[in-house]
Design a protein around this motif. Structure first.
Motif, PDB file in Angstrom:
ATOM      1  N   HIS A   1       0.864  -1.174   0.000  1.00  0.00           N
ATOM      2  CA  HIS A   1       0.000   0.000   0.000  1.00  0.00           C
ATOM      3  C   HIS A   1       0.908   1.233   0.000  1.00  0.00           C
ATOM      4  CE1 HIS A   1      -2.536  -3.178   1.776  1.00  0.00           C
ATOM      5  NE2 HIS A   1      -3.540  -2.544   1.199  1.00  0.00           N
ATOM      6  N   GLU A   2       0.735   2.107  -0.950  1.00  0.00           N
ATOM      7  CA  GLU A   2       1.567   3.316  -1.056  1.00  0.00           C
ATOM      8  C   GLU A   2       0.757   4.512  -0.570  1.00  0.00           C
ATOM      9  OE1 GLU A   2       2.891   3.426  -5.123  1.00  0.00           O
ATOM     10  OE2 GLU A   2       4.355   1.822  -4.794  1.00  0.00           O
ATOM     11  N   LEU A   3       1.244   5.117   0.508  1.00  0.00           N
ATOM     12  CA  LEU A   3       0.503   6.190   1.166  1.00  0.00           C
ATOM     13  C   LEU A   3       1.343   7.458   1.279  1.00  0.00           C
ATOM     14  CD1 LEU A   3       0.141   3.305   3.123  1.00  0.00           C
ATOM     15  CD2 LEU A   3      -1.943   4.609   3.596  1.00  0.00           C
ATOM     16  N   ARG A   4       0.663   8.541   1.586  1.00  0.00           N
ATOM     17  CA  ARG A   4       1.345   9.826   1.799  1.00  0.00           C
ATOM     18  C   ARG A   4       0.438  10.722   2.641  1.00  0.00           C
ATOM     19  NH1 ARG A   4       0.481  12.113  -4.407  1.00  0.00           N
ATOM     20  NH2 ARG A   4      -1.719  12.712  -4.145  1.00  0.00           N
ATOM     21  N   TYR A   5       1.044  11.728   3.267  1.00  0.00           N
ATOM     22  CA  TYR A   5       0.248  12.776   3.879  1.00  0.00           C
ATOM     23  C   TYR A   5      -0.281  13.678   2.770  1.00  0.00           C
ATOM     24  CZ  TYR A   5       2.170  11.518   8.466  1.00  0.00           C
ATOM     25  OH  TYR A   5       2.521  10.852   9.618  1.00  0.00           O
ATOM     26  N   ARG A   6      -1.486  14.175   2.941  1.00  0.00           N
ATOM     27  CA  ARG A   6      -2.066  15.032   1.908  1.00  0.00           C
ATOM     28  C   ARG A   6      -1.134  16.208   1.616  1.00  0.00           C
ATOM     29  NH1 ARG A   6      -6.897  15.985  -0.449  1.00  0.00           N
ATOM     30  NH2 ARG A   6      -7.960  14.409   0.830  1.00  0.00           N
ATOM     31  N   GLY A   7      -0.857  16.434   0.329  1.00  0.00           N
ATOM     32  CA  GLY A   7       0.027  17.522  -0.082  1.00  0.00           C
ATOM     33  C   GLY A   7       1.439  17.084  -0.395  1.00  0.00           C
ATOM     34  N   GLN A   8       1.818  15.856  -0.006  1.00  0.00           N
ATOM     35  CA  GLN A   8       3.167  15.379  -0.306  1.00  0.00           C
ATOM     36  C   GLN A   8       3.264  14.920  -1.759  1.00  0.00           C
ATOM     37  OE1 GLN A   8       3.816  12.371   2.811  1.00  0.00           O
ATOM     38  NE2 GLN A   8       5.271  13.770   3.776  1.00  0.00           N
ATOM     39  N   SER A   9       4.501  14.912  -2.287  1.00  0.00           N
ATOM     40  CA  SER A   9       4.731  14.535  -3.686  1.00  0.00           C
ATOM     41  C   SER A   9       5.048  13.060  -3.853  1.00  0.00           C
ATOM     42  CB  SER A   9       5.886  15.365  -4.268  1.00  0.00           C
ATOM     43  OG  SER A   9       5.593  16.741  -4.226  1.00  0.00           O
ATOM     44  N   PHE A  10       5.619  12.422  -2.822  1.00  0.00           N
ATOM     45  CA  PHE A  10       6.022  11.030  -2.917  1.00  0.00           C
ATOM     46  C   PHE A  10       5.237  10.185  -1.926  1.00  0.00           C
ATOM     47  CE2 PHE A  10       9.990  13.131  -4.392  1.00  0.00           C
ATOM     48  CZ  PHE A  10      10.041  12.564  -5.652  1.00  0.00           C
ATOM     49  N   GLU A  11       4.985   8.931  -2.331  1.00  0.00           N
ATOM     50  CA  GLU A  11       4.330   7.985  -1.443  1.00  0.00           C
ATOM     51  C   GLU A  11       5.374   7.072  -0.796  1.00  0.00           C
ATOM     52  OE1 GLU A  11       3.297   7.809  -4.996  1.00  0.00           O
ATOM     53  OE2 GLU A  11       2.278   9.672  -4.453  1.00  0.00           O
ATOM     54  N   LEU A  12       5.019   6.524   0.347  1.00  0.00           N
ATOM     55  CA  LEU A  12       5.853   5.524   1.011  1.00  0.00           C
ATOM     56  C   LEU A  12       5.106   4.194   1.008  1.00  0.00           C
ATOM     57  CD1 LEU A  12       7.330   7.284   4.179  1.00  0.00           C
ATOM     58  CD2 LEU A  12       8.552   6.504   2.158  1.00  0.00           C
ATOM     59  N   PRO A  13       5.775   3.098   0.664  1.00  0.00           N
ATOM     60  CA  PRO A  13       5.101   1.803   0.666  1.00  0.00           C
ATOM     61  C   PRO A  13       5.069   1.175   2.050  1.00  0.00           C
ATOM     62  CG  PRO A  13       7.335   1.555  -0.156  1.00  0.00           C
ATOM     63  CD  PRO A  13       7.138   3.016   0.113  1.00  0.00           C
ATOM     64  N   VAL A  14       3.946   0.609   2.411  1.00  0.00           N
ATOM     65  CA  VAL A  14       3.841  -0.239   3.594  1.00  0.00           C
ATOM     66  C   VAL A  14       3.913  -1.664   3.078  1.00  0.00           C
ATOM     67  CG1 VAL A  14       2.384  -0.964   5.512  1.00  0.00           C
ATOM     68  CG2 VAL A  14       2.505   1.453   4.876  1.00  0.00           C
ATOM     69  N   GLU A  15       5.038  -2.337   3.359  1.00  0.00           N
ATOM     70  CA  GLU A  15       5.333  -3.628   2.742  1.00  0.00           C
ATOM     71  C   GLU A  15       4.580  -4.780   3.399  1.00  0.00           C
ATOM     72  OE1 GLU A  15       7.172  -4.104   0.140  1.00  0.00           O
ATOM     73  OE2 GLU A  15       8.099  -2.152  -0.122  1.00  0.00           O
ATOM     74  N   GLU A  16       4.285  -5.768   2.568  1.00  0.00           N
ATOM     75  CA  GLU A  16       3.719  -7.035   3.036  1.00  0.00           C
ATOM     76  C   GLU A  16       2.505  -6.834   3.938  1.00  0.00           C
ATOM     77  OE1 GLU A  16       4.695  -9.666   1.762  1.00  0.00           O
ATOM     78  OE2 GLU A  16       6.729  -9.349   1.065  1.00  0.00           O
ATOM     79  N   SER A  17       1.683  -5.854   3.625  1.00  0.00           N
ATOM     80  CA  SER A  17       0.538  -5.565   4.469  1.00  0.00           C
ATOM     81  C   SER A  17      -0.731  -6.168   3.875  1.00  0.00           C
ATOM     82  CB  SER A  17       0.365  -4.051   4.627  1.00  0.00           C
ATOM     83  OG  SER A  17      -0.786  -3.760   5.369  1.00  0.00           O
ATOM     84  N   MET A  18      -1.340  -7.104   4.601  1.00  0.00           N
ATOM     85  CA  MET A  18      -2.591  -7.716   4.166  1.00  0.00           C
ATOM     86  C   MET A  18      -3.761  -7.225   5.021  1.00  0.00           C
ATOM     87  SD  MET A  18      -1.947  -9.747   1.590  1.00  0.00           S
ATOM     88  CE  MET A  18      -3.229 -11.003   1.538  1.00  0.00           C
ATOM     89  N   THR A  19      -3.540  -6.157   5.778  1.00  0.00           N
ATOM     90  CA  THR A  19      -4.572  -5.673   6.677  1.00  0.00           C
ATOM     91  C   THR A  19      -5.720  -5.007   5.922  1.00  0.00           C
ATOM     92  OG1 THR A  19      -5.004  -4.288   8.608  1.00  0.00           O
ATOM     93  CG2 THR A  19      -3.450  -3.426   7.004  1.00  0.00           C
TER      94      THR A  19
END
Length: 267
Positions: A126-144
């Motif tokens: 899942h690739e997420l970011r705070y609203r307004g950011q340019s890049f996403e960060l992946p949350v690895e191996e997440s089946m939640t």
């Protein structure tokens, strides 16, 4: 401009472009490259490795025995894999357990169907970011399927990467990526051949200075020590070892180089 100056200029331009690409995926995304080893590939990749590593503060280089065909080797030897992704743009009230499960399960089914082989494992990011950011960060191996758990995992990843978290900011789920693999073939790495490569000395230009360098031609047997300045004309690639770099060849034929000043902390 003479031929030598022109050649040096071409190399500087090429290395500048490669350096920009490396900075794009490290420094510009908040990743400090100094904690990594540089693994060059391709026939000419090892030729530029030390220059790029020095610019980025990297002190260790690993040049594989088959670096010249590393990409082709990986494709031939790897397990069958299929990747699918979808931009979902979920945040606030739209980021629900139902929306998460539906999007993830749909992508898993799509990747598994495209695999055309029994699935042995699956990876969900899942690739997420705070609203307004340019890049996403992946949350690895997440089946939640729990949005709060996903937000918490993202906050931890953000704090680890950038040194802070903002629990009051809105979190956006931008992309979901799924990878599915079939069974991997068994691999048994072979030790490098214990042959004696041809060795000679000749002048090599380093940053405009002509220095006597050791020229190694052919496959380097395990235990071969290397001390810069040296040039290794390997069977599938060319490795340049500038002054200040040294190392040796391991049992599998990988050249392990370190820049002067490397301590045991980076072993």
């Amino acid at each position: 401009m003479d031929a030598l100056s022109c050649a040096e200029g071409i190399i500087r331009v090429a290395e500048s472009e490669m350096l920009g690409a490396l900075r794009l995926i490290t420094v510009e995304r908040g990743i400090d490259p100094r904690g990594f080893a540089l693994l060059p590939f391709g026939g000419a990749g090892p030729l530029h490795a030390a220059a790029l590593a020095s610019e980025l503060g990297i002190r260790r280089i690993l040049c594989p025995r088959a670096s010249g065909v590393l990409c082709a080797l990986g494709l031939a030897a790897a397990a069958p894999r299929r990747d699918v992704s979808r931009t979902v743009m979920l945040s606030g009230p739209s980021l629900t357990p139902e929306a998460l499960s539906a999007a993830r399960d749909s992508l898993i089914a799509e990747a598994s169907a495209a695999l055309d082989a029994p699935r042995s494992r699956v990876r969900v990011r899942h690739e997420l970011r705070y609203r307004g950011q340019s890049f996403e960060l992946p949350v690895e191996e997440s089946m939640t399927s729990d949005p709060d758990a996903l937000r918490a995992a993202f906050a931890e990843a953000h704090e680890l990467r950038y040194g802070y978290r903002d629990d009051s900011a809105e979190v956006e789920l931008v992309n979901i990526r799924v990878s599915a693999w079939g069974s991997a073939p068994a691999l048994s790495p072979q030790a490098a051949t214990a042959t004696v490569p041809a060795l000679e000395d000749r002048a090599v230009i380093f940053r405009g200075n002509s220095l006597e360098a050791s020229i190694h031609r052919g496959e380097l047997p395990p235990g071969t020590p290397l001390q810069g300045p040296a040039l290794c004309a390997l069977p599938e690639a060319t490795l340049l070892v500038p002054p200040g770099w040294s190392g040796e060849v391991d049992i599998h034929g990988t050249v392990n180089l370190r820049r002067a000043g490397t301590g045991s902390r980076e072993e």
